[in-house]
Design a protein around this motif. Structure first.
Motif, PDB file in Angstrom:
ATOM      1  N   TYR A 209      23.261 -11.168 112.756  1.00  0.00           N
ATOM      2  CA  TYR A 209      22.670 -10.336 113.815  1.00  0.00           C
ATOM      3  C   TYR A 209      23.050 -10.866 115.202  1.00  0.00           C
ATOM      4  O   TYR A 209      23.461 -10.109 116.086  1.00  0.00           O
ATOM      5  CB  TYR A 209      21.161 -10.313 113.610  1.00  0.00           C
ATOM      6  N   ILE A 210      22.918 -12.172 115.402  1.00  0.00           N
ATOM      7  CA  ILE A 210      23.251 -12.775 116.699  1.00  0.00           C
ATOM      8  C   ILE A 210      24.750 -12.652 116.980  1.00  0.00           C
ATOM      9  O   ILE A 210      25.156 -12.291 118.091  1.00  0.00           O
ATOM     10  CB  ILE A 210      22.826 -14.252 116.722  1.00  0.00           C
ATOM     11  N   ALA A 211      25.569 -12.939 115.967  1.00  0.00           N
ATOM     12  CA  ALA A 211      27.025 -12.876 116.158  1.00  0.00           C
ATOM     13  C   ALA A 211      27.477 -11.457 116.495  1.00  0.00           C
ATOM     14  O   ALA A 211      28.307 -11.237 117.393  1.00  0.00           O
ATOM     15  CB  ALA A 211      27.733 -13.376 114.909  1.00  0.00           C
ATOM     16  N   LEU A 212      26.943 -10.477 115.788  1.00  0.00           N
ATOM     17  CA  LEU A 212      27.292  -9.082 116.060  1.00  0.00           C
ATOM     18  C   LEU A 212      26.813  -8.659 117.446  1.00  0.00           C
ATOM     19  O   LEU A 212      27.520  -7.938 118.166  1.00  0.00           O
ATOM     20  CB  LEU A 212      26.686  -8.169 114.997  1.00  0.00           C
ATOM     21  N   SER A 213      25.634  -9.105 117.833  1.00  0.00           N
ATOM     22  CA  SER A 213      25.085  -8.737 119.139  1.00  0.00           C
ATOM     23  C   SER A 213      25.961  -9.251 120.267  1.00  0.00           C
ATOM     24  O   SER A 213      26.334  -8.503 121.185  1.00  0.00           O
ATOM     25  CB  SER A 213      23.668  -9.293 119.289  1.00  0.00           C
ATOM     26  N   LEU A 214      26.305 -10.528 120.215  1.00  0.00           N
ATOM     27  CA  LEU A 214      27.079 -11.133 121.296  1.00  0.00           C
ATOM     28  C   LEU A 214      28.505 -10.605 121.330  1.00  0.00           C
ATOM     29  O   LEU A 214      29.030 -10.294 122.406  1.00  0.00           O
ATOM     30  CB  LEU A 214      27.070 -12.658 121.147  1.00  0.00           C
ATOM     31  N   SER A 215      29.132 -10.489 120.173  1.00  0.00           N
ATOM     32  CA  SER A 215      30.508  -9.985 120.147  1.00  0.00           C
ATOM     33  C   SER A 215      30.554  -8.523 120.575  1.00  0.00           C
ATOM     34  O   SER A 215      31.456  -8.099 121.320  1.00  0.00           O
ATOM     35  CB  SER A 215      31.111 -10.156 118.758  1.00  0.00           C
TER      36      SER A 215
END
Length: 349
Positions: A328-334
């Protein structure tokens, strides 16, 4: 030592209750009080600035409030349940659109996600909705147009939909490969106001004014939304006035301006801890852009902050397993970075 239980009228208890319920209003009052003591001229200037800004955005505020109250009175937010039926690809598309366009209350998002996952809805569709939902809704679109312009509002809407589609697609392929077999933490059920809307969606009553109870709900929703927006926008406009007064434009331009990818990357990372509220962030970004912040960095800030703000991240962490949280965090930031980069390229074209 004697254990003394503080009664509800004890000063400490009353102070805590007042702070909890009215901390945003109190923060604005405290800012003005400190300014009045240290710089009376700036206190007056900030008060005038905030008042003028609220008056300038009043038409957009009224429309935004009307949309939110209409959605609550008609039950239009129950249409969200229809996004989670059909083939996986269709569910991802519909969930991304629903997340970006539906006026869904923030209090129901977390229970809704738990309900969907507990009911067996694919994580891919849930993730698409989850990523798109905090970024945009009709009320946010109206206020974004009023504060940052129509082009920025359209870009933010497309970023929300694109983020949902990207996240849903990535998670779909990961789950097909055997990943995320049990996304929810142990003991997380499917209760809550959000879950009820999916399990037993109610009929939408478009002509709500014919129902006395719905008319009352319209008024209550309008009042709650007015108070919510007023307190956050007042605080945001006060902060914007201080930012314009005390932060040199050259500093903003040197750090967050320019044509490279560094300002966009920085805007993405800064958006996580610095994000206050979706509505309050708009004037702050508007002030930064006026001082030289790259529009792409501003969009990245809003998208990253909306999805991964500290309160939202804590709620997600409490709900899902670490692997899902990290994704979730990786998808959000990218996704926020890509949104900012694409918008930056668009503004240069």
């Amino acid at each position: 030592m004697t254990d003394v239980t503080l009664g509800p009228r004890h000063p400490a208890v009353l102070a805590r209750v007042i702070w909890t319920r009215h901390r945003v209003w109190l923060a604005s009052a405290l800012i003005l009080a400190v300014l009045a003591a240290m710089d009376a001229a700036q206190a007056q200037a900030s008060a005038i600035f905030a008042t003028a800004a609220l008056l300038n955005t009043a038409p957009f505020l009224l429309l935004s409030i009307g949309i939110a109250a209409w959605a609550g009175a008609t039950g239009a937010d129950n249409l969200i349940a229809r996004a989670f039926t059909g083939a996986p690809a269709l569910m991802i598309v519909m969930a991304a659109l629903a997340g970006a366009l539906s006026p869904f209350c923030s209090c129901g998002v977390i229970p809704l996600i738990a309900a969907l996952l507990a009911m067996g809805v694919p994580l891919s569709a849930v993730m698409a909705f989850w990523l798109a939902s905090p970024v945009m809704d009709p009320s946010m679109f109206v206020l974004t147009t009023g504060v940052l312009g129509l082009e920025f509002a359209i870009a933010k809407t497309l970023a929300a939909i694109g983020l949902g589609l990207m996240g849903g697609t990535v998670v779909h392929w990961v789950t097909r490969a055997g990943g995320f077999p049990a996304p929810l933490r142990d003991g997380i059920g499917n209760g809550g106001c959000g879950g009820a809307r999916v399990r037993a969606p109610k009929k939408v009553v478009w002509r709500f004014w014919n129902d006395p109870a719905r008319r009352v709900k319209f008024g209550r929703e309008a009042l709650n939304t007015t108070l919510f927006l007023a307190k956050w926008l007042l605080l945001a406009f006060l902060l914007e006035s201080l930012m314009l007064a005390y932060i040199p434009a050259e500093t903003v331009t040197s750090v967050l301006g320019g044509t490279g990818i560094a300002p966009i990357a920085l805007g993405t990372l800064v958006g996580v801890p610095a994000y206050l509220n979706g509505y309050a962030a708009l004037p702050l970004v508007g002030g930064l852009i006026a001082q030289g912040m790259a529009p792409g960095a501003g969009l990245a800030f809003l998208v990253a902050g909306g999805v991964t703000s500290v309160p939202a991240a804590i709620a997600v962490w409490a709900l899902v397993r670490p692997g899902v949280f990290a994704t979730y965090i990786a998808l959000s930031l990218s996704g926020a970075f890509l949104s900012g980069l694409l918008f930056h390229l668009w503004t240069l074209a």
